[in-house]
Design a protein around this motif. Structure first.
Motif, PDB file in Angstrom:
ATOM      1  N   UNK A  43       0.963  -1.755  -0.451  1.00 32.88           N
ATOM      2  CA  UNK A  43       0.098  -0.154   0.084  1.00 32.88           C
ATOM      3  C   UNK A  43       0.427   1.356   0.010  1.00 32.88           C
ATOM      4  N   UNK A  44       2.130   1.075   0.958  1.00 35.98           N
ATOM      5  CA  UNK A  44       2.998   2.327   0.970  1.00 35.98           C
ATOM      6  C   UNK A  44       3.772   2.357  -0.454  1.00 35.98           C
ATOM      7  N   UNK A  45       3.997   1.737  -1.550  1.00 37.39           N
ATOM      8  CA  UNK A  45       4.600   1.288  -2.001  1.00 37.39           C
ATOM      9  C   UNK A  45       3.512   2.077  -3.629  1.00 37.39           C
ATOM     10  N   UNK A  46       2.249   1.577  -3.555  1.00 39.45           N
ATOM     11  CA  UNK A  46       1.541   2.439  -3.930  1.00 39.45           C
ATOM     12  C   UNK A  46       1.005   3.658  -3.941  1.00 39.45           C
ATOM     13  N   UNK A  47       0.919   4.131  -2.320  1.00 38.09           N
ATOM     14  CA  UNK A  47       1.114   5.232  -2.730  1.00 38.09           C
ATOM     15  C   UNK A  47       2.291   6.562  -3.015  1.00 38.09           C
ATOM     16  N   UNK A  48       3.790   5.672  -2.914  1.00 35.33           N
ATOM     17  CA  UNK A  48       4.530   6.178  -3.572  1.00 35.33           C
ATOM     18  C   UNK A  48       5.002   6.361  -4.847  1.00 35.33           C
ATOM     19  N   UNK A  49       4.395   5.481  -5.646  1.00 31.64           N
ATOM     20  CA  UNK A  49       4.042   5.552  -7.406  1.00 31.64           C
ATOM     21  C   UNK A  49       3.013   6.352  -7.394  1.00 31.64           C
ATOM     22  N   UNK A  50       1.857   7.072  -6.985  1.00 27.26           N
ATOM     23  CA  UNK A  50       1.122   7.613  -7.112  1.00 27.26           C
ATOM     24  C   UNK A  50       1.827   8.853  -7.704  1.00 27.26           C
ATOM     25  N   UNK A  51       2.363   9.072  -6.276  1.00 23.75           N
ATOM     26  CA  UNK A  51       2.732  10.934  -6.488  1.00 23.75           C
ATOM     27  C   UNK A  51       3.421  10.737  -7.221  1.00 23.75           C
ATOM     28  N   UNK A  52       4.627   9.946  -7.750  1.00 22.24           N
ATOM     29  CA  UNK A  52       6.011   9.952  -8.670  1.00 22.24           C
ATOM     30  C   UNK A  52       5.127  10.743 -10.056  1.00 22.24           C
ATOM     31  N   UNK A  53       3.749   9.674 -10.296  1.00 20.73           N
ATOM     32  CA  UNK A  53       2.945   9.557 -11.648  1.00 20.73           C
ATOM     33  C   UNK A  53       2.546  10.805 -11.340  1.00 20.73           C
ATOM     34  N   UNK A  54       2.559  12.073 -10.910  1.00 22.00           N
ATOM     35  CA  UNK A  54       2.018  12.786 -11.241  1.00 22.00           C
ATOM     36  C   UNK A  54       3.288  14.458 -11.433  1.00 22.00           C
ATOM     37  N   UNK A  55       4.362  13.117 -10.730  1.00 22.76           N
ATOM     38  CA  UNK A  55       5.867  13.942 -11.045  1.00 22.76           C
ATOM     39  C   UNK A  55       6.375  14.902  -9.746  1.00 22.76           C
ATOM     40  N   UNK A  56       6.090  13.527  -8.705  1.00 26.94           N
ATOM     41  CA  UNK A  56       5.927  14.205  -7.411  1.00 26.94           C
ATOM     42  C   UNK A  56       7.510  13.899  -7.229  1.00 26.94           C
ATOM     43  N   UNK A  57       8.770  14.482  -6.368  1.00 26.07           N
ATOM     44  CA  UNK A  57      10.058  14.010  -6.196  1.00 26.07           C
ATOM     45  C   UNK A  57      10.138  13.050  -4.487  1.00 26.07           C
TER      46      UNK A  57
END
Length: 333
Positions: A52-66
């Protein structure tokens, strides 16, 4: 956080299902800034080896967030449940954040030198120190580290009465945090509940007395001489589906009122304040005047009311189009 909400405008578990997305105050600001075209880095604590944490990080990255400065520590992913209101039925939020990684995080868990490398602005909300005593201490450590590195600090006061349960009252902690800030963002209730100010502003009536808001911002600037500006969002809640929307800004030189928007069919108001904060940060860094920054922030947050989910998906060009007189909703072909 993981956000779980019933489909559409259903009550909790009216249908035995939840729609799962991600959100949270500072994450919403980071995503909004990235959508507006500015580089954004999100700093938090999440559990290691957790899908779930991995998915949260992946979602942020999808929007271009470091996400490179996120600490992977013990705990779990925090959750909040949202039941969207409609007409005269208000929205409801249920928090499930005890023992989450950020609730357990403490000073020393995040490398602030690394987090602030190349940064020019740090944004934090009053939700973080409300989660736990250790997270409050971490929040103060973060703001102090930012100031020490010459990074501008903004704070959205974001009072959440259902979170301030761990011991100290909001006023005791938030006064210390605001003393480290350059700019604060709030609504009128946030200011009164987190800073302990008594001002004759009725937060329930839906009617606005602008003179009282000027008085309120003057008091805050007087009490906190290091503050450069105070921005207050002005929501006229006629119902859960229909709001008036505007804001004011006091930058010590001028008290400014923005354009007023009537929002008559709210899709999702969660994250609108975060979109305002992001718009103000964007405006301060890219626009010529503070008045332009205020108008940009109000327009950006107005548009967020039309987007489902915590995250804003509004581009700077769409905001400028609304400021220039758009907003008719005509199909663009």
């Amino acid at each position: 956080m993981l956000r779980l909400n019933p489909p559409g405008f259903e009550r909790f578990l009216q249908t035995p299902a939840f729609v799962a997305t991600f959100g949270g105050g500072e994450a919403n600001v980071a995503v909004s800034l990235a959508q507006l075209g500015l580089p954004a880095r999100y700093v938090t604590a999440l559990p290691p080896k957790n899908p779930i944490a991995d998915a949260a990080i992946a979602e942020l990255r999808r929007f271009g967030v470091d996400t490179s400065a996120i600490a992977r520590t013990k705990g779990r992913v925090g959750i909040y449940y949202l039941e969207a209101g409609a007409n005269q039925r208000p929205s409801k939020v249920v928090y499930d954040r005890d023992s989450s990684a950020i609730a357990l995080a403490k000073p020393g868990d995040i490398d602030w030198d690394r987090a602030f490398d190349g940064a020019g602005w740090f944004h934090i909300s009053g939700i973080s120190p409300a989660i736990s005593a250790s997270c409050a201490a971490l929040s103060l450590e973060a703001a102090a580290a930012a100031r020490a590195k010459g990074v501008k600090v903004s704070c959205d006061l974001n009072y959440r009465k259902n979170l301030w349960k761990w011991g100290k009252p909001a006023v005791e902690v938030m006064r210390e945090l605001v003393a480290l800030a350059d700019i604060i963002v709030a609504n009128e209730e946030d200011v009164q509940m987190t800073l302990g100010l008594e001002v004759d502003v009725d937060v329930q009536s839906g009617e606005l007395d602008y003179a009282q808001y000027q008085s309120l911002t003057n008091i805050v600037l007087s009490d906190y001489p290091k503050l450069e500006a105070v921005a207050i969002t002005l929501r006229e809640s006629r119902s859960a589906s229909e709001n008036g929307w505007s804001a004011c800004l006091n930058d010590r030189h001028e008290f400014m009122l923005s354009r007023h928007y009537d929002i008559t069919h709210i899709v999702d108001r969660v994250g609108a304040g975060d979109s305002f904060a992001a718009g103000l940060i964007y405006g301060y860094q890219t626009l010529a005047t503070h008045r332009e920054a205020l108008e940009f922030a109000v327009a950006a947050s107005c548009l967020k009311h039309s987007v489902v989910g915590d995250f804003s998906r509004i581009a700077a060009e769409e905001v400028q189009a609304l400021i220039k007189g758009g907003g008719s909703g005509r199909v663009q072909r």
